[in-house]
Motif scaffolding. Structure first.
Motif, PDB file in Angstrom:
ATOM      1  N   LEU A 125      87.363   1.344 -10.974  1.00 48.10           N
ATOM      2  CA  LEU A 125      88.442   0.393 -11.280  1.00 48.10           C
ATOM      3  C   LEU A 125      89.497   1.003 -12.199  1.00 48.10           C
ATOM      4  N   ALA A 126      89.074   1.836 -13.133  1.00 43.74           N
ATOM      5  CA  ALA A 126      90.039   2.512 -14.007  1.00 43.74           C
ATOM      6  C   ALA A 126      90.928   3.450 -13.202  1.00 43.74           C
ATOM      7  N   LEU A 127      90.341   4.170 -12.259  1.00 43.69           N
ATOM      8  CA  LEU A 127      91.134   5.054 -11.411  1.00 43.69           C
ATOM      9  C   LEU A 127      92.054   4.271 -10.485  1.00 43.69           C
ATOM     10  N   CYS A 128      91.606   3.114 -10.048  1.00 40.97           N
ATOM     11  CA  CYS A 128      92.431   2.267  -9.189  1.00 40.97           C
ATOM     12  C   CYS A 128      93.685   1.805  -9.921  1.00 40.97           C
ATOM     13  N   ASP A 129      93.567   1.525 -11.220  1.00 42.13           N
ATOM     14  CA  ASP A 129      94.695   1.044 -12.012  1.00 42.13           C
ATOM     15  C   ASP A 129      95.603   2.163 -12.511  1.00 42.13           C
ATOM     16  N   GLU A 130      95.118   3.406 -12.475  1.00 45.14           N
ATOM     17  CA  GLU A 130      95.880   4.526 -13.022  1.00 45.14           C
ATOM     18  C   GLU A 130      97.079   4.861 -12.131  1.00 45.14           C
ATOM     19  N   ARG A 131      98.183   5.243 -12.756  1.00 46.87           N
ATOM     20  CA  ARG A 131      99.395   5.678 -12.056  1.00 46.87           C
ATOM     21  C   ARG A 131      99.749   7.080 -12.563  1.00 46.87           C
ATOM     22  N   PRO A 132      99.283   8.131 -11.876  1.00 46.69           N
ATOM     23  CA  PRO A 132      99.493   9.491 -12.383  1.00 46.69           C
ATOM     24  C   PRO A 132     100.918   9.983 -12.149  1.00 46.69           C
ATOM     25  N   ASP A 133     101.295  11.004 -12.904  1.00 39.93           N
ATOM     26  CA  ASP A 133     102.567  11.690 -12.672  1.00 39.93           C
ATOM     27  C   ASP A 133     102.475  12.426 -11.337  1.00 39.93           C
ATOM     28  N   PRO A 134     103.613  12.681 -10.696  1.00 41.83           N
ATOM     29  CA  PRO A 134     103.576  13.391  -9.410  1.00 41.83           C
ATOM     30  C   PRO A 134     102.919  14.769  -9.479  1.00 41.83           C
ATOM     31  N   ASP A 135     103.078  15.480 -10.601  1.00 45.07           N
ATOM     32  CA  ASP A 135     102.457  16.805 -10.696  1.00 45.07           C
ATOM     33  C   ASP A 135     100.953  16.727 -10.942  1.00 45.07           C
ATOM     34  N   GLU A 136     100.437  15.571 -11.319  1.00 54.94           N
ATOM     35  CA  GLU A 136      98.997  15.376 -11.539  1.00 54.94           C
ATOM     36  C   GLU A 136      98.341  14.589 -10.410  1.00 54.94           C
ATOM     37  N   ALA A 137      99.036  14.426  -9.286  1.00 53.03           N
ATOM     38  CA  ALA A 137      98.533  13.586  -8.197  1.00 53.03           C
ATOM     39  C   ALA A 137      97.272  14.156  -7.550  1.00 53.03           C
ATOM     40  N   LEU A 138      97.257  15.459  -7.284  1.00 51.08           N
ATOM     41  CA  LEU A 138      96.096  16.037  -6.607  1.00 51.08           C
ATOM     42  C   LEU A 138      94.824  15.957  -7.446  1.00 51.08           C
ATOM     43  N   PRO A 139      94.843  16.336  -8.737  1.00 45.47           N
ATOM     44  CA  PRO A 139      93.620  16.159  -9.540  1.00 45.47           C
ATOM     45  C   PRO A 139      93.189  14.688  -9.639  1.00 45.47           C
ATOM     46  N   TYR A 140      94.175  13.792  -9.736  1.00 44.36           N
ATOM     47  CA  TYR A 140      93.862  12.361  -9.780  1.00 44.36           C
ATOM     48  C   TYR A 140      93.161  11.927  -8.497  1.00 44.36           C
ATOM     49  N   LEU A 141      93.696  12.330  -7.340  1.00 39.87           N
ATOM     50  CA  LEU A 141      93.092  11.935  -6.068  1.00 39.87           C
ATOM     51  C   LEU A 141      91.697  12.526  -5.904  1.00 39.87           C
ATOM     52  N   ARG A 142      91.493  13.716  -6.428  1.00 40.02           N
ATOM     53  CA  ARG A 142      90.159  14.318  -6.342  1.00 40.02           C
ATOM     54  C   ARG A 142      89.165  13.595  -7.244  1.00 40.02           C
ATOM     55  N   ARG A 143      89.607  13.170  -8.431  1.00 38.52           N
ATOM     56  CA  ARG A 143      88.724  12.377  -9.307  1.00 38.52           C
ATOM     57  C   ARG A 143      88.394  11.043  -8.640  1.00 38.52           C
ATOM     58  N   TYR A 144      89.398  10.430  -8.033  1.00 45.43           N
ATOM     59  CA  TYR A 144      89.215   9.146  -7.344  1.00 45.43           C
ATOM     60  C   TYR A 144      88.228   9.322  -6.184  1.00 45.43           C
ATOM     61  N   ALA A 145      88.389  10.400  -5.421  1.00 48.38           N
ATOM     62  CA  ALA A 145      87.483  10.659  -4.297  1.00 48.38           C
ATOM     63  C   ALA A 145      86.054  10.881  -4.790  1.00 48.38           C
ATOM     64  N   LEU A 146      85.894  11.584  -5.908  1.00 48.92           N
ATOM     65  CA  LEU A 146      84.559  11.792  -6.463  1.00 48.92           C
ATOM     66  C   LEU A 146      83.915  10.476  -6.899  1.00 48.92           C
ATOM     67  N   ALA A 147      84.715   9.575  -7.458  1.00 44.53           N
ATOM     68  CA  ALA A 147      84.187   8.265  -7.867  1.00 44.53           C
ATOM     69  C   ALA A 147      83.736   7.460  -6.645  1.00 44.53           C
ATOM     70  N   ILE A 148      84.507   7.534  -5.569  1.00 43.53           N
ATOM     71  CA  ILE A 148      84.120   6.833  -4.332  1.00 43.53           C
ATOM     72  C   ILE A 148      82.845   7.457  -3.767  1.00 43.53           C
ATOM     73  N   LEU A 149      82.784   8.772  -3.767  1.00 43.53           N
ATOM     74  CA  LEU A 149      81.582   9.446  -3.252  1.00 43.53           C
ATOM     75  C   LEU A 149      80.341   9.113  -4.082  1.00 43.53           C
ATOM     76  N   ALA A 150      80.512   8.960  -5.378  1.00 41.32           N
ATOM     77  CA  ALA A 150      79.375   8.600  -6.231  1.00 41.32           C
ATOM     78  C   ALA A 150      78.814   7.235  -5.825  1.00 41.32           C
ATOM     79  N   LEU A 151      79.701   6.290  -5.555  1.00 42.85           N
ATOM     80  CA  LEU A 151      79.236   4.964  -5.122  1.00 42.85           C
ATOM     81  C   LEU A 151      78.616   5.024  -3.729  1.00 42.85           C
ATOM     82  N   LEU A 152      79.220   5.768  -2.832  1.00 40.44           N
ATOM     83  CA  LEU A 152      78.651   5.889  -1.483  1.00 40.44           C
ATOM     84  C   LEU A 152      77.271   6.532  -1.561  1.00 40.44           C
ATOM     85  N   ASP A 153      77.097   7.476  -2.462  1.00 35.52           N
ATOM     86  CA  ASP A 153      75.793   8.113  -2.634  1.00 35.52           C
ATOM     87  C   ASP A 153      74.757   7.116  -3.129  1.00 35.52           C
TER      88      ASP A 153
END
Length: 159
Positions: A125-153
């Motif tokens: 939920l914290a990642l869902c609410d976060e609005r990253p800068d354009p230069d930090e978009a890829l690390p943000y999306l990777r953190r978000y993907a890891l959080a989703i994968l943790a729940l799927l696991d």
């Protein structure tokens, strides 16, 4: 659509005394159908896209390294590889897909795990609410993907 058909098929046969009871029953049946449907292939493809390698610079020159070694000089240090940034459209599309997946996971997780994963859902939920800068978009999306994968696991396989 199947969930609505199942939910509405069960409701008319029962005598409902209040609207609240009917709404609760419909919400319960809809959430159960989400748990039965599982996770879409589109989400899996989006997760893979977030983790895909996008090299932004050429690899190290082996000729130059060989020359430096023959001259008895140290080989140049490797810089961390640059990663090509995602386009704004790709960032928006992936972020929207992850946010839709977050809403779906909030509905499905209680039916698929034995212990409610409070910490994992708070991170999501914290990642869902976060609005990253354009230069930090890829690390943000990777953190978000890891959080989703943790729940799927935690949810495990359907099989």
């Amino acid at each position: 659509m199947i969930a609505v058909d199942v939910a509405t098929a069960e409701l008319p046969g029962r005598r409902v005394t209040t609207d609240d009871e009917a709404k609760r029953r419909l919400a319960y049946l809809l959430s159960r159908s989400l748990a039965e449907e599982g996770i879409s292939e589109c989400l899996i493809d989006t997760l893979e896209e977030a983790f895909a390698d996008r090299p932004g610079c050429a690899a190290r020159s082996r000729k130059l390294d060989g020359l430096l070694i023959r001259l008895g000089l140290p080989v140049r240090r490797l810089r961390p590889p640059r990663v090509a940034p995602l386009s704004e459209d790709a960032v928006k599309r992936i972020t929207d897909r992850f946010r839709r997946a977050t809403r779906q996971l909030l509905q499905v997780v209680p039916h698929r795990v034995t212990m409610y994963p409070i910490e994992e859902l708070c991170i999501l939920l914290a990642l869902c609410d976060e609005r990253p800068d354009p230069d930090e978009a890829l690390p943000y999306l990777r953190r978000y993907a890891l959080a989703i994968l943790a729940l799927l696991d935690l949810m495990g396989d359907d099989e």
